[in-house]
Scaffold this active site. Structure first.
Site, PDB file in Angstrom:
ATOM      1  N   GLY A  30       1.033  -1.542   4.400  1.00  0.00           N
ATOM      2  CA  GLY A  30       1.583  -0.230   4.089  1.00  0.00           C
ATOM      3  C   GLY A  30       2.799   0.047   4.952  1.00  0.00           C
ATOM      4  N   HIS A  64      -1.217  -1.487  -3.937  1.00  0.00           N
ATOM      5  CA  HIS A  64      -2.525  -1.120  -3.381  1.00  0.00           C
ATOM      6  C   HIS A  64      -2.614   0.396  -3.266  1.00  0.00           C
ATOM      7  CE1 HIS A  64      -6.055  -1.867  -0.734  1.00  0.00           C
ATOM      8  NE2 HIS A  64      -5.606  -0.841  -0.029  1.00  0.00           N
ATOM      9  N   ASP A  80      -6.910  -5.778   5.218  1.00  0.00           N
ATOM     10  CA  ASP A  80      -6.276  -4.472   5.008  1.00  0.00           C
ATOM     11  C   ASP A  80      -6.247  -3.689   6.320  1.00  0.00           C
ATOM     12  OD1 ASP A  80      -5.314  -2.119   3.993  1.00  0.00           O
ATOM     13  OD2 ASP A  80      -7.046  -1.688   2.718  1.00  0.00           O
ATOM     14  N   ASP A  94      -4.855   3.568  -1.892  1.00  0.00           N
ATOM     15  CA  ASP A  94      -5.928   3.975  -0.979  1.00  0.00           C
ATOM     16  C   ASP A  94      -6.450   5.339  -1.389  1.00  0.00           C
ATOM     17  OD1 ASP A  94      -6.165   1.829   0.960  1.00  0.00           O
ATOM     18  OD2 ASP A  94      -4.096   2.317   1.485  1.00  0.00           O
ATOM     19  N   HIS A 123      -8.391   0.718  -3.911  1.00  0.00           N
ATOM     20  CA  HIS A 123      -9.358   0.668  -2.815  1.00  0.00           C
ATOM     21  C   HIS A 123     -10.009   2.036  -2.679  1.00  0.00           C
ATOM     22  CE1 HIS A 123      -9.732   0.054   1.874  1.00  0.00           C
ATOM     23  NE2 HIS A 123     -10.910   0.102   1.276  1.00  0.00           N
ATOM     24  N   MET A 144     -12.097   4.518  -0.966  1.00  0.00           N
ATOM     25  CA  MET A 144     -12.772   4.896   0.284  1.00  0.00           C
ATOM     26  C   MET A 144     -13.445   6.229   0.017  1.00  0.00           C
ATOM     27  SD  MET A 144      -9.907   3.659   2.984  1.00  0.00           S
ATOM     28  CE  MET A 144      -8.695   3.501   1.698  1.00  0.00           C
ATOM     29  N   SER A 154       0.832  -1.214   0.000  1.00  0.00           N
ATOM     30  CA  SER A 154       0.000   0.000   0.000  1.00  0.00           C
ATOM     31  C   SER A 154       0.861   1.257   0.000  1.00  0.00           C
ATOM     32  CB  SER A 154      -0.909   0.015   1.229  1.00  0.00           C
ATOM     33  OG  SER A 154      -1.496   1.302   1.346  1.00  0.00           O
ATOM     34  N   MET A 166     -11.722  -4.840   6.078  1.00  0.00           N
ATOM     35  CA  MET A 166     -10.867  -3.890   6.788  1.00  0.00           C
ATOM     36  C   MET A 166     -10.563  -4.465   8.168  1.00  0.00           C
ATOM     37  SD  MET A 166     -10.254  -1.280   4.838  1.00  0.00           S
ATOM     38  CE  MET A 166      -9.308  -0.447   6.103  1.00  0.00           C
ATOM     39  N   GLY A 186      -0.911   2.758   9.784  1.00  0.00           N
ATOM     40  CA  GLY A 186      -0.205   2.637  11.057  1.00  0.00           C
ATOM     41  C   GLY A 186      -1.067   2.303  12.260  1.00  0.00           C
ATOM     42  N   GLY A 244      -9.104   4.850   6.776  1.00  0.00           N
ATOM     43  CA  GLY A 244      -8.784   6.266   6.812  1.00  0.00           C
ATOM     44  C   GLY A 244      -7.355   6.624   7.113  1.00  0.00           C
ATOM     45  N   MET A 253      -8.919   8.242  -0.902  1.00  0.00           N
ATOM     46  CA  MET A 253      -9.792   8.806   0.149  1.00  0.00           C
ATOM     47  C   MET A 253     -10.267  10.184  -0.288  1.00  0.00           C
ATOM     48  SD  MET A 253      -7.637   7.832   3.545  1.00  0.00           S
ATOM     49  CE  MET A 253      -6.717   6.303   3.665  1.00  0.00           C
TER      50      MET A 253
HETATM   51  C1  DX5 Z   1      -6.373   2.214   5.624  1.00  0.00           C
HETATM   52  C2  DX5 Z   1      -5.956   1.678   4.293  1.00  0.00           C
HETATM   53  C3  DX5 Z   1      -4.845   0.699   4.290  1.00  0.00           C
HETATM   54  C4  DX5 Z   1      -3.540   1.224   4.817  1.00  0.00           C
HETATM   55  C5  DX5 Z   1      -2.982   0.192   5.724  1.00  0.00           C
HETATM   56  O1  DX5 Z   1      -7.534   2.957   5.502  1.00  0.00           O
HETATM   57  O2  DX5 Z   1      -7.045   1.057   3.631  1.00  0.00           O
HETATM   58  O3  DX5 Z   1      -4.629   0.156   2.989  1.00  0.00           O
HETATM   59  O4  DX5 Z   1      -2.573   1.477   3.838  1.00  0.00           O
HETATM   60  O5  DX5 Z   1      -1.889   0.724   6.358  1.00  0.00           O
HETATM   61  P1  DX5 Z   1      -1.068  -0.134   7.403  1.00  0.00           P
HETATM   62  O6  DX5 Z   1      -0.538  -1.319   6.675  1.00  0.00           O
HETATM   63  O7  DX5 Z   1      -0.038   0.807   7.859  1.00  0.00           O
HETATM   64  O8  DX5 Z   1      -2.030  -0.521   8.493  1.00  0.00           O
HETATM   65 ZN    ZN Z   2      -6.607  -0.004   1.640  1.00  0.00          ZN
END
Ligand code: DX5
Ligand code: ZN
Length: 224
Positions: free
Chosen positions: A197, A33, A175, A35, A66, A68, A8, A137, A145, A142, A37
């Site tokens: 990520g 991947h 994810d 994200d 993905h 969102m 990600s 999820m 980390g 959002g 948003m």
């Molecule tokens: C969160 C995202 C994830 C994010 C995960 O809303 O959908 O794809 O990148 O990040 P880590 O791997 O740091 O939890």
């Molecule tokens: Zn994601």
């Protein structure tokens, strides 16, 4: 079936996205991947289809996008044209999930739906036979980390049973909060794709991080 790892770019260095994606490809990631948003479905804003289009030119891995975003149907065409191979939208955000799935497929991409940690798996029942990917999820959507929410693993198990019993070939993607400690738990529960990520891009070396993640799932006894 080999478990796939999707890197990600949410946690990558935005000033050097092309080289970050290249590093992930070289280190053996199976997918990139994205994200997306919109500041409405989730509070943060990241990037649009222009970033997918730009990175498509430097990377040959499949792109797992993905969304969102609110009203995801309005974005489908742009993201498929930009190079999304799998386009995933949130069931919480869609008024017409079946027709959105059909639209994605008609445009030539694989279609996926996503559920927030608090959304019941039942919500996906109506589309389970038509989708290529079910993204669960494992953190609140959002931000990167966060810590994996352990109770979602039971949903992963139920999803694996549901997918096996309806004869669907859909992948199950988890994810959020995936790292060498949590990845084995997710795979054991039934996940066939892991999105990571921070565990890939925030550890200094993408190569070492990918190796650690891959090793962590190399000896799992899968019952699915
Ligand atoms: C969160 C995202 C994830 C994010 C995960 O809303 O959908 O794809 O990148 O990040 P880590 O791997 O740091 O939890
Ligand atoms: Zn994601």
């Amino acid at each position: 079936m080999r478990v796939k790892i999707a890197a990600s770019i949410l946690s990558a260095d935005y000033g050097h996205l092309a080289s970050e994606v290249e590093a992930a490809e070289e280190a053996g990631a199976d997918m990139i991947h994205f994200d997306v948003m919109d500041g409405r479905f989730v509070p943060n804003i990241t990037f649009g289809h222009g970033v997918v289009d730009a990175l498509r030119k430097v990377c040959s891995l499949p792109f797992h996008v993905h969304l969102m975003v609110a009203d995801p149907e309005r974005q489908v065409k742009n993201f498929v044209s930009a190079g999304a191979d799998v386009l995933v939208f949130h069931l919480e955000a869609s008024k017409k999930p079946s027709s959105t799935v059909r639209l994605i497929k008609r445009l030539g991409a694989d279609a996926g739906v996503s559920l927030n940690p608090s959304t019941d798996l039942k919500r996906a029942r109506g589309v389970l036979g038509e989708i290529d990917d079910l993204l669960l999820m494992t953190v609140r959507p959002g931000s990167a980390g966060q810590k994996l929410i352990p109770s979602v693993l039971a949903k992963v198990r139920d999803a694996r049973k549901a997918i096996l019993s309806c004869g669907s070939g859909a992948s199950i993607t988890v994810d959020g909060g995936i790292n060498p400690e949590t990845a084995p738990l997710a795979v054991e529960a039934g996940a066939s794709t892991l999105v990571a990520g921070s565990a890939i891009f925030s550890r200094g070396s993408v190569k070492r991080a990918m190796r650690d993640l891959r090793r962590s799932i190399s000896r799992i006894n899968r019952t699915w």
